[in-house]
Design an enzyme around this catalytic site. Structure first.
Site, PDB file in Angstrom:
ATOM      1  N   GLU A 132       0.816  -1.223   0.000  1.00  0.00           N
ATOM      2  CA  GLU A 132       0.000   0.000   0.000  1.00  0.00           C
ATOM      3  C   GLU A 132       0.849   1.272   0.000  1.00  0.00           C
ATOM      4  O   GLU A 132       0.681   2.179   0.822  1.00  0.00           O
ATOM      5  CB  GLU A 132      -0.954  -0.019   1.201  1.00  0.00           C
ATOM      6  CG  GLU A 132      -1.835  -1.248   1.188  1.00  0.00           C
ATOM      7  CD  GLU A 132      -2.838  -1.329   2.336  1.00  0.00           C
ATOM      8  OE1 GLU A 132      -3.014  -0.348   3.062  1.00  0.00           O
ATOM      9  OE2 GLU A 132      -3.421  -2.401   2.504  1.00  0.00           O
ATOM     10  N   GLU A 172      -5.539 -10.789  -0.921  1.00  0.00           N
ATOM     11  CA  GLU A 172      -6.331 -10.533   0.297  1.00  0.00           C
ATOM     12  C   GLU A 172      -7.840 -10.574   0.009  1.00  0.00           C
ATOM     13  O   GLU A 172      -8.631  -9.819   0.529  1.00  0.00           O
ATOM     14  CB  GLU A 172      -5.954  -9.168   0.892  1.00  0.00           C
ATOM     15  CG  GLU A 172      -4.478  -9.035   1.218  1.00  0.00           C
ATOM     16  CD  GLU A 172      -4.128  -7.719   1.885  1.00  0.00           C
ATOM     17  OE1 GLU A 172      -5.039  -7.028   2.364  1.00  0.00           O
ATOM     18  OE2 GLU A 172      -2.922  -7.364   1.936  1.00  0.00           O
TER      19      GLU A 172
HETATM   20  O1  G3I Z   1      -4.113  -9.303  19.006  1.00  0.00           O
HETATM   21  C1  G3I Z   1      -4.306  -8.012  19.653  1.00  0.00           C
HETATM   22  C2  G3I Z   1      -5.100  -8.191  20.942  1.00  0.00           C
HETATM   23  O2  G3I Z   1      -4.321  -8.967  21.860  1.00  0.00           O
HETATM   24  C3  G3I Z   1      -5.417  -6.814  21.528  1.00  0.00           C
HETATM   25  O3  G3I Z   1      -6.208  -6.978  22.681  1.00  0.00           O
HETATM   26  C4  G3I Z   1      -6.150  -5.989  20.463  1.00  0.00           C
HETATM   27  C5  G3I Z   1      -6.508  -4.617  20.942  1.00  0.00           C
HETATM   28  O4  G3I Z   1      -5.377  -3.796  20.892  1.00  0.00           O
HETATM   29  O5  G3I Z   1      -5.332  -5.850  19.291  1.00  0.00           O
HETATM   30  C6  G3I Z   1      -5.072  -7.110  18.697  1.00  0.00           C
HETATM   31  O6  G3I Z   1      -4.259  -6.908  17.575  1.00  0.00           O
HETATM   32  C7  G3I Z   1      -4.964  -6.358  16.481  1.00  0.00           C
HETATM   33  C8  G3I Z   1      -4.797  -7.319  15.289  1.00  0.00           C
HETATM   34  O7  G3I Z   1      -5.414  -6.762  14.110  1.00  0.00           O
HETATM   35  C9  G3I Z   1      -5.413  -8.701  15.589  1.00  0.00           C
HETATM   36  O8  G3I Z   1      -6.782  -8.662  15.363  1.00  0.00           O
HETATM   37  C10 G3I Z   1      -4.341  -5.012  16.141  1.00  0.00           C
HETATM   38  O9  G3I Z   1      -4.599  -4.102  17.182  1.00  0.00           O
HETATM   39  C11 G3I Z   1      -4.935  -4.501  14.841  1.00  0.00           C
HETATM   40  O10 G3I Z   1      -4.263  -3.317  14.447  1.00  0.00           O
HETATM   41  C12 G3I Z   1      -4.770  -5.539  13.731  1.00  0.00           C
HETATM   42  O11 G3I Z   1      -5.407  -5.061  12.580  1.00  0.00           O
HETATM   43  C13 G3I Z   1      -4.982  -5.676  11.359  1.00  0.00           C
HETATM   44  C14 G3I Z   1      -4.727  -4.559  10.344  1.00  0.00           C
HETATM   45  O12 G3I Z   1      -4.377  -5.120   9.066  1.00  0.00           O
HETATM   46  C15 G3I Z   1      -3.599  -3.646  10.773  1.00  0.00           C
HETATM   47  O13 G3I Z   1      -2.382  -4.359  10.862  1.00  0.00           O
HETATM   48  C16 G3I Z   1      -6.077  -6.620  10.853  1.00  0.00           C
HETATM   49  O14 G3I Z   1      -6.221  -7.750  11.728  1.00  0.00           O
HETATM   50  C17 G3I Z   1      -5.725  -7.126   9.447  1.00  0.00           C
HETATM   51  O15 G3I Z   1      -6.799  -7.882   8.900  1.00  0.00           O
HETATM   52  C18 G3I Z   1      -5.443  -5.933   8.526  1.00  0.00           C
HETATM   53  O16 G3I Z   1      -5.024  -6.440   7.298  1.00  0.00           O
HETATM   54  C19 G3I Z   1      -4.726  -5.443   6.291  1.00  0.00           C
HETATM   55  C20 G3I Z   1      -3.498  -5.919   5.505  1.00  0.00           C
HETATM   56  O17 G3I Z   1      -2.397  -6.092   6.397  1.00  0.00           O
HETATM   57  C21 G3I Z   1      -3.172  -4.919   4.398  1.00  0.00           C
HETATM   58  N1  G3I Z   1      -4.329  -4.716   3.504  1.00  0.00           N
HETATM   59  C22 G3I Z   1      -5.551  -4.300   4.223  1.00  0.00           C
HETATM   60  C23 G3I Z   1      -5.914  -5.307   5.310  1.00  0.00           C
HETATM   61  C24 G3I Z   1      -7.199  -4.921   6.014  1.00  0.00           C
HETATM   62  O18 G3I Z   1      -7.042  -3.728   6.685  1.00  0.00           O
END
Ligand code: G3I
Length: 365
Positions: free
Chosen positions: A161, A276
């Site tokens: 991205e 994705e």
């Molecule tokens: O696992 C922790 C948990 O222990 C904690 O309590 C909670 C609250 O802070 O956070 C959890 O981690 C989160 C993680 O997802 C697991 O669900 C992170 O905060 C959160 O930022 C993370 O978001 C991910 C996001 O990318 C940002 O990295 C999403 O799961 C993931 O599906 C999303 O994927 C992105 C691709 O990397 C790039 N393309 C878009 C796609 C969707 O946004």
């Protein structure tokens, strides 16, 4: 409008024996077109999914679904800077190692996501202030991470991205810490370093919003090609473009635009990967049967458009089951119904989308 959140060796990732038997049955039953075409149409396309570590650890049905439905696995978050580098002085590979070990134990190919992204960064990285610091940290990060999984992670989303939402040739890149401190060179440094550390890895430029019939999606396709062309002109290895394919149910697919994109990738000798795939159904009617049918039809339209010109190296969904998806929080439905973005429902039952994907996996489409 909800701000659009950012939004193995493949050749080794042979489709499962079951898929090949199905393909053979398809050919025997004549369900695959004429002999000449059969050679192309019957090439099975590895299917995969992202694996979210929380669900992976907590839910045995999640792990079983990955084993059953995937030829490829990608750690959803555990190879991001935020997971690896909370502490600047050390790398925490615990989550990534767990998913890599699972993939290797179950003979799945691996994708790495992502060596450079402007999001999911630890605080110290977001606070970097100089070109020298950013270049030093980026190179060191890629050297350590790619070397650890050399020969194990076959394909990397080297840059994720990087393209501005509405790009222009003068302003192609998003405003990230990397672009601010390194300029356009941030992309070159990432690809050059990854290629130096693992010359056999396939290196991919991964991005989203390439699929819809709108002007900015066409502009983003042009910019993605320009970025890859510039890398190639400088002799920096790049192997393909990753189309994230977070498809909006209400927006449709620019079939002509996507097929032009595939031809232009061929002209540049670049691969395409669907990295994705899921369906954002927040504007669809509540009825789950209608939503599931519409989502399957949209995925089919998209994949038919791509495959008519170019067979992707893989088709990877961003999760397998509606039970876990980023879409619930990012695109909440007004009627509060749960999103239905993925091939399996929240109780791991197959939805029509799975049959669409399985046809590609078996080489029947
Ligand atoms: O696992 C922790 C948990 O222990 C904690 O309590 C909670 C609250 O802070 O956070 C959890 O981690 C989160 C993680 O997802 C697991 O669900 C992170 O905060 C959160 O930022 C993370 O978001 C991910 C996001 O990318 C940002 O990295 C999403 O799961 C993931 O599906 C999303 O994927 C992105 C691709 O990397 C790039 N393309 C878009 C796609 C969707 O946004």
């Amino acid at each position: 409008m909800i701000e659009r959140h950012s939004q193995t060796d493949w050749n080794e990732a042979q489709p499962t024996r079951r898929a090949l038997l199905r393909a053979a049955a398809g050919v025997a039953a004549g369900t695959v077109a004429g002999a000449g075409h059969a050679a192309v149409a019957s090439a099975p396309i590895p299917l995969g999914s992202a694996a979210e570590i929380g669900a992976f650890r907590a839910d045995s049905r999640y792990r079983a679904a990955l084993k059953r439905h995937c030829d490829v696995v990608v750690p959803m978050n555990d190879l991001k800077w935020e997971a690896l580098r909370q502490d600047r002085s050390r790398f925490d590979f615990s989550g990534a190692d767990e998913i890599v070990a699972f993939a290797e134990a179950n003979r799945k190919a691996l994708r790495g996501h992502a060596l450079l992204w402007g999001e999911a960064l630890p605080a110290w990285a977001k606070a970097m202030t100089t070109r020298a610091e950013a270049e030093r940290e980026l190179i060191r990060h890629i050297e350590v991470v790619v070397d650890r999984y050399k020969g194990r992670i076959a394909t990397w989303d080297v840059v994720n991205e990087a393209i501005r939402w509405e790009p222009s040739p003068r302003q192609p890149y998003r405003d990230t810490i990397w672009q601010r401190l390194l300029g356009p060179e941030h992309v070159e440094i990432a690809f050059r370093t990854a290629a130096r550390v693992d010359p056999k890895a396939r290196l991919v430029l991964n991005d989203y919003h390439f699929e819809e019939p709108v002007a900015d999606a066409a502009a983003r396709r042009r910019i993605a090609l320009d970025i890859c062309r510039r890398l190639k002109d400088k002799g920096i290895p790049v192997h393909g473009i990753g189309m994230q394919a977070h498809l909006y149910a209400e927006k449709g697919i620019d079939v002509d635009g996507v097929q032009r994109f595939m031809r232009e990738l061929d002209d540049l000798n670049l691969d395409v990967e669907i990295t994705e795939l899921d369906v954002i159904d927040w504007k669809m009617p509540a009825d789950s049967g209608k939503r599931d049918a519409a989502a399957a039809a949209l995925v089919s339209t998209f994949l038919e458009a791509v495959v008519a010109v170019k067979r992707p190296k893989a088709i990877v969904t961003w999760g397998l089951t509606d039970r876990y998806s980023w879409i619930h929080e990012t695109f909440p439905r007004r009627d509060s119904a749960r999103a239905r973005p993925l091939p399996l429902d929240a109780d791991y039952r197959a939805k029509p989308m799975l049959a669409v994907l399985e046809r590609y996996r078996a080489g029947l489409s």
